[in-house]
Structures are given as C-alpha cells and as structure tokens.
Design a protein around this motif. Structure first.
Motif, PDB file in Angstrom:
ATOM      1  N   GLN A 127     -30.581 -44.228 -53.332  1.00  0.00           N
ATOM      2  CA  GLN A 127     -31.967 -43.998 -52.900  1.00  0.00           C
ATOM      3  C   GLN A 127     -32.431 -42.570 -53.208  1.00  0.00           C
ATOM      4  N   ASN A 128     -31.513 -41.741 -53.678  1.00  0.00           N
ATOM      5  CA  ASN A 128     -31.835 -40.360 -54.064  1.00  0.00           C
ATOM      6  C   ASN A 128     -32.492 -39.595 -52.907  1.00  0.00           C
ATOM      7  N   VAL A 129     -31.857 -39.667 -51.738  1.00  0.00           N
ATOM      8  CA  VAL A 129     -32.415 -38.985 -50.568  1.00  0.00           C
ATOM      9  C   VAL A 129     -32.304 -37.467 -50.736  1.00  0.00           C
ATOM     10  N   ASP A 130     -33.218 -36.760 -50.083  1.00  0.00           N
ATOM     11  CA  ASP A 130     -33.139 -35.296 -50.081  1.00  0.00           C
ATOM     12  C   ASP A 130     -32.022 -34.828 -49.158  1.00  0.00           C
ATOM     13  N   PHE A 131     -31.880 -35.527 -48.011  1.00  0.00           N
ATOM     14  CA  PHE A 131     -30.842 -35.180 -47.035  1.00  0.00           C
ATOM     15  C   PHE A 131     -30.272 -36.451 -46.419  1.00  0.00           C
ATOM     16  N   ALA A 132     -28.973 -36.407 -46.126  1.00  0.00           N
ATOM     17  CA  ALA A 132     -28.311 -37.510 -45.431  1.00  0.00           C
ATOM     18  C   ALA A 132     -27.767 -36.983 -44.111  1.00  0.00           C
ATOM     19  N   ILE A 133     -28.274 -37.530 -43.016  1.00  0.00           N
ATOM     20  CA  ILE A 133     -27.799 -37.136 -41.687  1.00  0.00           C
ATOM     21  C   ILE A 133     -26.730 -38.141 -41.278  1.00  0.00           C
ATOM     22  N   ILE A 134     -25.519 -37.647 -41.076  1.00  0.00           N
ATOM     23  CA  ILE A 134     -24.364 -38.512 -40.852  1.00  0.00           C
ATOM     24  C   ILE A 134     -23.843 -38.315 -39.424  1.00  0.00           C
ATOM     25  N   GLU A 135     -23.900 -39.374 -38.628  1.00  0.00           N
ATOM     26  CA  GLU A 135     -23.377 -39.325 -37.263  1.00  0.00           C
ATOM     27  C   GLU A 135     -21.900 -39.690 -37.265  1.00  0.00           C
ATOM     28  N   VAL A 136     -21.099 -38.882 -36.593  1.00  0.00           N
ATOM     29  CA  VAL A 136     -19.671 -39.179 -36.439  1.00  0.00           C
ATOM     30  C   VAL A 136     -19.519 -40.512 -35.706  1.00  0.00           C
ATOM     31  N   GLY A 137     -18.526 -41.299 -36.122  1.00  0.00           N
ATOM     32  CA  GLY A 137     -18.286 -42.570 -35.452  1.00  0.00           C
ATOM     33  C   GLY A 137     -17.543 -42.396 -34.141  1.00  0.00           C
TER      34      GLY A 137
END
Length: 412
Positions: free
Chosen positions: A138-148
C-alpha cells in the motif's frame, strides 16, 4: 474470490496456526526465529517501512489509534496493526482507517499454505507478516505497529522503528511474562533498540527506572511522557485516556525532531476524531444513550480498576454484563466490582471462555445480585429488558465479550 472462500481461508488460519485467543498459552511462540524466516521468505517487507512501535500492558491500542488519527489529519498515509480484532479479522490491519482488503487476505493465506517445511508460525506471526506485506504494497508513509504480547520476544520486535513507546506496565499474562511488575517491565523494555528514542508513559518509578536503565544501555534517548501536561482531549472517552494522550504527544514530539511536519491544529483534530479516522471502537464506547450503554475491553486488574472507578462516578443504577476467559483471576475482579449494580455473568463464545457456573462460589461470597447466562447476547437482552432509560448498561470483562456484543448488535 467469494465471501465463502474468504471465510474458509480465515478459518484455515485459525485452525492451522496456534492462536493465543483460542488456544491460550500453548499457542505462544516466544522468540524471533520464526518471524525472521517468514519475513525473509517474503523479502523482508518490514525493512521497507517507516515504523512506530507501541507496547505496554494497557493503552497501546488507544495510543496507536490516536497517533494514526493525528498523522492522517496531517495528510499522511498510515498503516495500523492492532490486535485482537473485535468483529472481523481484517480490523487488525488498516490503512487510513480502512480494513485491509479481503482479496489480499485470501491470496496471502494461499501463499502461507505453501510455506517451506521449516517455517511453522503461530497465528500472530502469520498476521504480523501479513501486515508488513500489506503496508509495503500500500506504500504507506508510516506503519504504526502494536506489540502483541510482552515485547522482547514478540514477533513485532523484528522492526527497527523511528521511535517506540511503552504506555505502562501492569500485571497481566503472568504465566508468560513473569509474576512481578519488575519481570514484566523487563520483557516490555525488550523493544528498546540502540539509539532509537523510547517513550515511557508509566508513573511508577520502579517501571520507569527499568525502562530508563535499558534505554541507557542501548544509548536510546529516554522520554518521560508522564511529565507532560496538556489540556487536549480525545473523542475516546475513558478517563484513562488522559495518560495515553501524553504518550501520543511525546511520540509526536520525537517524530517532529525527525523533521516530520505535524501542526498543532492537526494534533487537536486527530485526537478528537479517532473513531471517524481509524474506526476504533471498544474503549469506553457509547453504544446507545437510552438507556446509556457503554462497553469497554479493559480486562486485567489495572484496566478494570480504571473502568469500574469511572462506572462508580456515574450516578445511575447499573446493569453490568461481564464474562471472562480461563486464565482470568476472577477472585481479584470480585473486589473491584462497581456499586449500585445488578450483574449478568456470561460465557464468551470461544474455546477459552469460562462458564460462570465454574466461579459461582465467588459470586455468592461477594454477596452481589447476579444472574448467569450461556451467552453474552442472552445476558444483554435480559439487561436491556430490565433497564429503564434512567439506568445504564455496561458490557465488559474481556475483548471477546465486547466483540461478541458488537458483532450481534452494532449496525454497520
């Protein structure tokens, strides 16, 4: 691809891969070996992302959605990876508030079926690589990743983010992370990486010092969000969101130091439009006004303390629907229950759901007014029938209770 094919593919994922939501502790695969092999198999899409890593016991979902909303207001294309989902699997992976495409999920699962024999991932490892690949495509500018779960050994810990945050540390998942706040804090602090700024949102000096010590060891700038002051509000209404807002503001400040453009107006607008921008629900979510009906996914002792304290501050007779999973220490919950309430206990409809008859002795000892139901929906319908417009209904105790309630009753 038909909807039935999609449902069958997702069902395969749930059945084939060990899933913590369903299987509990035996599904937990600590360590990064599997995710490293998985990411390598797919060309390491996580290395092509500008990511932000958010961990902590409570508040990481709210904080990540607030940050996503702010960045979206600024005009950025934002990927957001959260867990667990409440209604549909695709909620876990979003771009600008839109759930990931079902055809992508279907096609990706087909690829997962053909993995080499030496890669046998857990359900969460599957979904993590799926998120990385989707955000890359999707060519995102930023990916916010939540810890599992935890941090140090969590599969999301393969990323090298621009900045990371640990919202707070409380007792939860002790069977996996340790029996003390100190042990759990060390696991959470495992997301701290060399020279990458780390935000700490916890007011507890014990937790703060553990995070700070790890940051110093890694030569990572340490930022204490608990010291921030602000009058900014969010449309996420739980009182506990005040602390999460501070974490988000600290994250934004660090991102701005890395030459990101984020205006004060877009910070304000982003915090006030989280529901609209990201589709985030389940945290002090007002389902209806007559009678006032609130649901909240708070499920560990610290989370429930905040939620029940806020319930107690509302001057209404309450009809409280609760359900728990097998590893919940229900005796601890009994001491927190809100006053002036009638209780409706139900079994969440998952394998790990615990039937209230198994802990009815604790309900008797608590000397509360209660009824027991086989399903969350039966409990809700009973409460709805009994509650007057001047009273209120609350649904919570577990992500699965809230998810089940919303799936049956939320008009999309």
């Amino acid at each position: 691809m038909t909807n039935q094919q999609y449902q069958e593919a997702v069902e395969w994922l749930f059945v084939q891969a060990p899933n913590y939501q369903i299987d509990g502790e035996k599904a937990y695969k600590p360590g990064l070996d599997n995710i490293k092999k998985l990411c390598a198999f797919f060309g390491n899409p996580q290395e092509k992302l500008k990511s932000i890593h958010i961990g902590g016991t409570n508040g990481k979902g709210s904080s990540s959605n607030m940050l996503a909303s702010v960045l979206q207001e600024e005009g950025y294309k934002v990927g957001l990876y959260n867990s667990p989902h409440l209604i549909d699997f695709t909620e876990r992976i979003k771009v600008n508030g839109k759930n990931c495409d079902k055809p992508f999920v279907y096609d990706f699962i087909l690829k997962l079926k053909n993995l080499p024999e030496d890669i046998r991932p857990s359900f969460f490892e599957f979904t993590t690589i799926m998120a990385f690949e989707y955000f890359h495509r999707q060519n995102v500018d930023f990916a916010i990743i939540e810890v599992g779960l935890g941090g140090r050994l969590d599969s999301t810990n393969i990323i090298k983010p621009l900045v990371a945050a640990i919202t707070n540390v409380q007792l939860d998942h002790q069977n996996l992370l340790g029996n003390t706040i100190e042990e759990i804090a060390k696991e959470k602090a495992g997301i701290i990486k060399s020279t990458i700024p780390i935000i700490s949102g916890d007011e507890n000096d014990v937790v703060k010092n553990i995070i700070k010590a790890k940051a110093e060891k890694e030569n990572a700038p340490f930022i204490d969000a608990a010291l921030f002051t602000t009058d900014l509000k969010s449309d996420l209404k739980g009182n506990y969101q005040e602390k999460n807002i501070k974490v988000v503001l600290a994250l934004i400040e660090e991102l701005k130091k890395q030459n990101l453009k984020i205006s004060d107006q877009n910070i304000e607008n982003g915090l006030l439009n989280v529901h609209q921008n990201t589709g985030f629900i389940g945290r002090w979510f007002e389902f209806s006004k007559n009678p006032l009906t609130i649901c909240d996914t708070g499920h560990n002792q610290a989370g429930l303390e905040y939620v029940f304290a806020q319930l107690n501050s509302i001057d209404k007779h309450k009809h409280v629907i609760l359900g728990f999973v097998n590893d919940k220490k229900i005796d601890e919950v009994m001491t927190l229950l809100p006053k002036d309430s009638e209780f409706y206990f139900a079994k969440p409809s998952i394998h790990r759901g615990r039937h209230p008859e198994e802990y009815e002795n604790l309900l008797v000892e608590a000397k509360i007014s209660y009824k027991i139901f086989d399903s969350v929906q039966d409990a809700y319908l009973s409460a709805k029938q009994k509650a007057t417009d001047s009273e209120m209904i609350f649904i919570g105790g577990s992500n699965f209770v809230v998810g089940e309630f919303l799936e049956k009753n939320l008009e999309v």
